[in-house]
Motif scaffolding. Structure first.
Motif, PDB file in Angstrom:
ATOM      1  N   ASP A 173       0.861  -1.178   0.000  1.00 38.05           N
ATOM      2  CA  ASP A 173       0.000   0.000   0.000  1.00 38.05           C
ATOM      3  C   ASP A 173       0.897   1.227   0.000  1.00 38.05           C
ATOM      4  OD1 ASP A 173      -2.106  -1.769   0.249  1.00 38.05           O
ATOM      5  OD2 ASP A 173      -2.259  -1.519   2.414  1.00 38.05           O
ATOM      6  N   GLY A 174       0.631   2.154  -0.898  1.00 36.07           N
ATOM      7  CA  GLY A 174       1.490   3.325  -0.995  1.00 36.07           C
ATOM      8  C   GLY A 174       0.699   4.603  -1.167  1.00 36.07           C
ATOM      9  N   THR A 175       1.201   5.678  -0.552  1.00 32.40           N
ATOM     10  CA  THR A 175       0.585   6.997  -0.657  1.00 32.40           C
ATOM     11  C   THR A 175       1.657   7.994  -1.090  1.00 32.40           C
ATOM     12  OG1 THR A 175      -0.964   6.492   1.135  1.00 32.40           O
ATOM     13  CG2 THR A 175      -0.677   8.813   0.544  1.00 32.40           C
ATOM     14  N   GLN A 176       1.349   8.776  -2.129  1.00 34.65           N
ATOM     15  CA  GLN A 176       2.237   9.849  -2.582  1.00 34.65           C
ATOM     16  C   GLN A 176       1.444  11.152  -2.650  1.00 34.65           C
ATOM     17  OE1 GLN A 176       2.132   6.896  -4.832  1.00 34.65           O
ATOM     18  NE2 GLN A 176       3.537   6.062  -3.292  1.00 34.65           N
ATOM     19  N   LEU A 177       2.027  12.191  -2.123  1.00 39.82           N
ATOM     20  CA  LEU A 177       1.369  13.499  -2.098  1.00 39.82           C
ATOM     21  C   LEU A 177       2.355  14.546  -2.602  1.00 39.82           C
ATOM     22  CD1 LEU A 177      -0.827  15.001   0.693  1.00 39.82           C
ATOM     23  CD2 LEU A 177       1.165  16.288  -0.094  1.00 39.82           C
ATOM     24  N   ASN A 178       1.866  15.423  -3.468  1.00 38.59           N
ATOM     25  CA  ASN A 178       2.676  16.519  -4.006  1.00 38.59           C
ATOM     26  C   ASN A 178       1.871  17.806  -3.887  1.00 38.59           C
ATOM     27  OD1 ASN A 178       4.115  18.392  -5.518  1.00 38.59           O
ATOM     28  ND2 ASN A 178       4.716  16.909  -7.072  1.00 38.59           N
ATOM     29  N   PHE A 179       2.350  18.717  -3.050  1.00 35.09           N
ATOM     30  CA  PHE A 179       1.681  19.997  -2.823  1.00 35.09           C
ATOM     31  C   PHE A 179       2.547  21.099  -3.441  1.00 35.09           C
ATOM     32  CE2 PHE A 179       1.225  23.873  -0.281  1.00 35.09           C
ATOM     33  CZ  PHE A 179      -0.148  24.095  -0.369  1.00 35.09           C
ATOM     34  N   THR A 180       1.967  21.880  -4.356  1.00 34.58           N
ATOM     35  CA  THR A 180       2.695  22.947  -5.051  1.00 34.58           C
ATOM     36  C   THR A 180       2.035  24.285  -4.764  1.00 34.58           C
ATOM     37  OG1 THR A 180       3.311  21.435  -6.828  1.00 34.58           O
ATOM     38  CG2 THR A 180       3.496  23.782  -7.290  1.00 34.58           C
ATOM     39  N   TRP A 181       2.864  25.272  -4.436  1.00 33.08           N
ATOM     40  CA  TRP A 181       2.361  26.620  -4.130  1.00 33.08           C
ATOM     41  C   TRP A 181       3.236  27.623  -4.883  1.00 33.08           C
ATOM     42  CZ3 TRP A 181       2.802  29.392   1.273  1.00 33.08           C
ATOM     43  CH2 TRP A 181       2.123  30.611   1.213  1.00 33.08           C
ATOM     44  N   ASN A 182       2.641  28.278  -5.847  1.00 34.49           N
ATOM     45  CA  ASN A 182       3.337  29.348  -6.571  1.00 34.49           C
ATOM     46  C   ASN A 182       3.258  30.621  -5.732  1.00 34.49           C
ATOM     47  OD1 ASN A 182       3.965  27.846  -8.979  1.00 34.49           O
ATOM     48  ND2 ASN A 182       1.778  27.918  -9.455  1.00 34.49           N
ATOM     49  N   LEU A 183       4.262  30.781  -4.880  1.00 36.01           N
ATOM     50  CA  LEU A 183       4.241  31.874  -3.921  1.00 36.01           C
ATOM     51  C   LEU A 183       4.275  33.233  -4.617  1.00 36.01           C
ATOM     52  CD1 LEU A 183       4.205  32.314  -0.852  1.00 36.01           C
ATOM     53  CD2 LEU A 183       6.699  32.374  -0.916  1.00 36.01           C
ATOM     54  N   HIS A 190       7.409  23.354  -3.122  1.00 39.19           N
ATOM     55  CA  HIS A 190       6.843  22.007  -3.237  1.00 39.19           C
ATOM     56  C   HIS A 190       7.014  21.288  -1.901  1.00 39.19           C
ATOM     57  CE1 HIS A 190       6.657  21.179  -7.812  1.00 39.19           C
ATOM     58  NE2 HIS A 190       6.674  22.488  -7.617  1.00 39.19           N
ATOM     59  N   TYR A 191       5.980  20.518  -1.542  1.00 34.06           N
ATOM     60  CA  TYR A 191       6.099  19.580  -0.433  1.00 34.06           C
ATOM     61  C   TYR A 191       5.738  18.199  -0.970  1.00 34.06           C
ATOM     62  CZ  TYR A 191       4.830  16.792   3.629  1.00 34.06           C
ATOM     63  OH  TYR A 191       4.723  15.770   4.538  1.00 34.06           O
ATOM     64  N   LEU A 192       6.649  17.240  -0.788  1.00 36.43           N
ATOM     65  CA  LEU A 192       6.432  15.887  -1.270  1.00 36.43           C
ATOM     66  C   LEU A 192       6.429  14.933  -0.081  1.00 36.43           C
ATOM     67  CD1 LEU A 192       8.576  17.423  -3.423  1.00 36.43           C
ATOM     68  CD2 LEU A 192       8.046  15.351  -4.713  1.00 36.43           C
ATOM     69  N   PHE A 193       5.415  14.101  -0.028  1.00 42.51           N
ATOM     70  CA  PHE A 193       5.284  13.118   1.043  1.00 42.51           C
ATOM     71  C   PHE A 193       5.098  11.738   0.428  1.00 42.51           C
ATOM     72  CE2 PHE A 193       2.278  10.467   3.473  1.00 42.51           C
ATOM     73  CZ  PHE A 193       3.031  10.262   4.625  1.00 42.51           C
ATOM     74  N   GLY A 194       5.782  10.764   0.998  1.00 37.89           N
ATOM     75  CA  GLY A 194       5.620   9.394   0.549  1.00 37.89           C
ATOM     76  C   GLY A 194       5.519   8.443   1.720  1.00 37.89           C
ATOM     77  N   TYR A 195       4.640   7.457   1.593  1.00 40.38           N
ATOM     78  CA  TYR A 195       4.507   6.434   2.624  1.00 40.38           C
ATOM     79  C   TYR A 195       4.254   5.105   1.929  1.00 40.38           C
ATOM     80  CZ  TYR A 195       2.859   3.675   6.553  1.00 40.38           C
ATOM     81  OH  TYR A 195       2.712   2.684   7.499  1.00 40.38           O
TER      82      TYR A 195
END
Length: 784
Positions: A173-183, A190-195
């Protein structure tokens, strides 16, 4: 079968913020097909293209020689002067070896079960018991030898000697998250999370036979959790300068547990050992007391006392059963040096009592009938209930990694761009290994000697305990399933904790040159680093290895020709290793053999790579790539190879090490080539038909640093063909395929066993020729 479900969500709450989330679930349950560590296909054994079926137990005994160096006192020894010439194995089961230290010939015969001691762990050969205990008939031997492949393998001939208990299960089971904010217009975060959470379970046949009288299965489960967090910042300073910076955190916990057991419930492994020996008189008992410094006449054991009762009662003071974690439990609240992390790493065992300095517990052999009586667990945690376990292990690795980096790009002219970056990484690894196993002992007395010889010979002990019976002529030569070859059976538990921290600063420098609109070149120098770690499971003599470090230099080009229909890319590179991880089979702390990772002090790879992509017509596309990568170890490293059939440890326990300097690096083929082509035919109504074919060829590779022919994978080629029809909406697709059309089999790994396993080399292989049909549906259409 394989099941894989993936869900993906994209969320844009504002024009400047984007969130991508992906979740997948994978389940695999299939017959084992030769993945890493499997070794179902036997490549050779004892240095030959056939199985050893005439020896129940491993090991050799040297034969006395006369003044001319010829064997003497051997039954049925011929007087033919050519009898021994040019033949390593001559009639009469006489073998010739060469002493690796002196260069003199050594004649030997195999040890006799229950008569000639062999300092192993009670290993027995299933291939010698295919038709009955210690009996393999010529027809059965020929059948098994048909499944030994010392050279090229074709798919039509491929077979594996196994009892069929081969299966693997994989849940992930895998989770990937990519949060992008054009400040801002110039700053992007970018914030990248993986589990990832996974479990892998596998059962394989360790002895590579389908014997009904002797068996050894291997079950392993691997449980792991990985999580990572990374924050990146992309900053454009101006039109010519930009930066990428980030910080990275990574955590992993890996638990691995293994169980070697018998699926046949063999009485030797399932039942307690019954010792019927007894002191004949007080004088014999007093002789034993002398081993332990007990004055004559005061030894508290007399006539009728068995060796077991004496040894475990007098020497150890306890006969209580033990389990996998008994040694670890002994460290709870203990300040003993051996209980401290890295004690065994800093104080390696180099001889004498191989258990000295380790956390060690031992007990008489009570068997393993699967009942786990008395709360003694002899099964792998989360694994099956098994009978006749002879080796059980559990390891854990906890890794905490951190890195921070920055990289800048400077376009200092219209044609040139310079990239420079630096990275700092730190890795902390805490590890432990626990092992429990069955073994056989001659009774160490604590002074470098043993007590069993004073009791009587190994043959006398086996005769008393029904391990040997008379052959009808008055000679004790017929072994029974109760036979032992290393002395008295016992069990032991060992625990070893370790921890290390590695850190390193690495860099990257790259220069891009845009020669024109159709050609560019790049020049780069990059330093690389891979943290050190531990070789776990079998108590390697070298449990830890240092970080791998290299500097890579590369010159490459990318070009376009013929109105950009032909693309040709290539590179020239040089990898210079200060340290490079390699593997070798060596004697471990348990008296057997195991594969350990060691750090070679130098290595070099020189390479040329090229690829081509040609849009020949609107419907025909061709492509290819090749690489040439000669490699070698470039510094002296002396390694002892306990899997070398020419230097069995039973004859040469102190054989010389080999220098691997100049040998080819592991698993690095000199040549590789791939060529492919695709032809698409438009059909009426908007559908289309595509034909695709790909051919690849891989050069020979070595799977140990000693570069011998027995551990080499030969070159092999593969041709795959596929035809696919797609609907006009691209929602539906049907493919028919033929994979490995040439039916050439490649060896993907070589597992090298030592003397305990008769120097067997086995491997995992590619899949033979097979055909299939696939139906694909893209929900929503236009999915291809």
């Amino acid at each position: 079968g394989t099941k894989n479900i993936a869900l993906q969500l994209k969320f844009e709450p504002t024009d400047d913020i984007t969130l991508n989330i992906r979740q997948n679930f994978m389940r695999i349950d299939r017959s084992f097909g030769g993945a890493n560590g499997g070794g179902l296909v036997v490549l050779n054994e004892n240095g030959e293209g056939s199985r050893v079926t005439d020896a129940l137990v491993p090991g050799y005994r040297a034969i006395a020689t006369d003044a001319m160096g010829n064997p003497t006192n051997v039954a049925n020894l011929t007087t033919d002067p050519n009898y021994f010439e040019n033949d390593a194995r001559v009639p009469g089961d006489i073998f010739q070896f060469t002493n690796p230290t002196t260069g003199t010939p050594v004649w030997a015969q195999r040890v006799r079960p229950g008569i000639d001691p062999y300092d192993g762990n009670g290993a027995q050969n299933a291939a010698a018991s295919l038709d009955g205990f210690n009996s393999t008939l010529p027809g059965t031997e020929a059948l098994y030898n048909g499944c030994v492949f010392p050279g090229d393998i074709t798919g039509d001939a491929l077979c594996a000697a196994t009892n069929g208990l081969n299966r693997e299960q994989f849940d992930q089971d895998g989770t990937q998250l990519n949060f992008t904010w054009n400040l801002t217009d110039d700053i992007e975060l970018h914030y990248l999370f993986g589990y990832n959470e996974l479990t892998y379970q596998r059962t394989t046949d360790d002895d590579n036979t389908a014997s009904r009288f002797h068996d050894r299965q291997f079950y392993v489960n691997h449980e792991a959790q990985y999580s990572s967090h990374e924050v990146q910042a992309f900053v454009d300073v101006n039109d010519a300068i930009s930066f990428t910076s980030g910080i990275f955190f990574y955590d992993a916990t890996i638990d691995q547990r293994g169980d070697f057991y018998s699926s046949l419930g063999e009485a030797r492994m399932a039942d307690p050992y019954v010792d019927k020996t007894a002191f004949a008189d007080q004088a014999q008992a007093d002789a034993f007391g002398d081993h332990f410094g007990v004055p004559a006449g005061t030894f508290p054991f007399g006539p009728g006392t068995s060796f077991y009762n004496m040894y475990y009662g007098a020497v150890l003071g306890s006969t209580a059963p033990i389990d996998l974690y008994s040694a670890k439990d002994s460290c709870v609240g203990s300040a003993a040096p051996s209980c401290q992390r890295n004690f065994s790493v800093e104080n390696p065992q180099t001889g004498g009592n191989r258990f000295a300095g380790l956390n060690f517990q031992q007990a008489p052999w009570y068997g393993d009938n699967g009942s786990n009586a008395g709360g003694i667990l002899l099964d792998a945690l989360h694994g099956p209930n098994t009978i006749g376990t002879d080796l059980l292990y559990a390891t854990q690795t906890q890794r905490d990694a951190f890195a921070v980096y920055t990289q800048g790009v400077w376009d200092f002219s219209e044609r040139f761009s310079l990239t420079a970056g630096v990275r700092y990484a730190r890795d902390t690894i805490a590890a432990e290994e626990n092992v429990w196993r069955y073994s056989e002992t001659f009774g160490p007395d604590g002074a470098g000697g043993t007590v069993l010889p004073e009791w009587g010979s190994l043959a006398e002990v086996n005769a008393t305990n029904d391990g040997l019976v008379a052959d009808g002529l008055g000679e004790l030569t017929d072994a029974t399933p109760k036979v032992t070859n290393g002395g008295i059976p016992y069990q032991f538990s060992i625990y070893r904790p370790m921890e290390r921290t590695d850190d390193k600063v690495t860099f990257r420098v790259n220069l891009d040159w845009d020669i024109n609109e159709s050609a560019m070149m790049y020049f780069s120098a990059t330093s690389g680093y891979r943290s050190g770690g531990y070789t776990l499971v079998f108590f390697s003599q070298q449990p830890t290895y240092d970080p791998e470090e290299l500097i890579a230099y590369e010159i490459g080009y990318k070009t376009l020709f013929f109105d950009e229909t032909l693309q040709v890319n290539g590179s020239f590179f040089y990898y210079d290793y200060d340290n490079i991880h390699t593997t070798a089979v060596q004697v471990n702390s348990l008296g057997g053999n195991s594969t350990g990772t060691v750090t070679a002090p130098g290595g070099r790879v020189i390479g040329v790579e090229a690829e081509l992509l040609w849009l020949a017509t609107d419907y025909l596309t061709l492509g290819s790539n090749f690489s040439y990568t000669p490699s070698e170890y470039t510094a002296d490293l002396e390694l002892k190879d306990s899997a070398n059939v020419e230097t069995p440890a039973s004859l040469f326990p102190f054989y010389e090490a080999q220098n691997i300097n100049g040998n080819q690096l592991l698993q690095v083929p000199e040549w590789k080539f791939t060529g492919w082509g695709s032809y698409r035919i438009p059909l009426s109504g908007g559908s289309d038909l595509e034909f695709f074919g790909v051919y690849s060829w891989t050069d020979e590779v070595y799977y140990s640093p000693f570069q011998s022919e027995a551990e080499k994978a030969d070159p092999y080629g593969r041709l795959d063909m596929r035809a696919t029809w797609r609907s006009n909406s691209q929602m539906w697709g049907i493919s028919v395929f033929a994979n490995n059309l040439l039916n050439d089999i490649g060896v993907l790994q070589v597992l090298r066993e030592g003397e305990d396993e008769f120097f067997r080399h086995s491997g995992g292989t590619t899949v033979p020729r097979h055909f299939g049909v696939e139906l694909t549906v893209a929900l929503g259409g236009y999915g291809f």
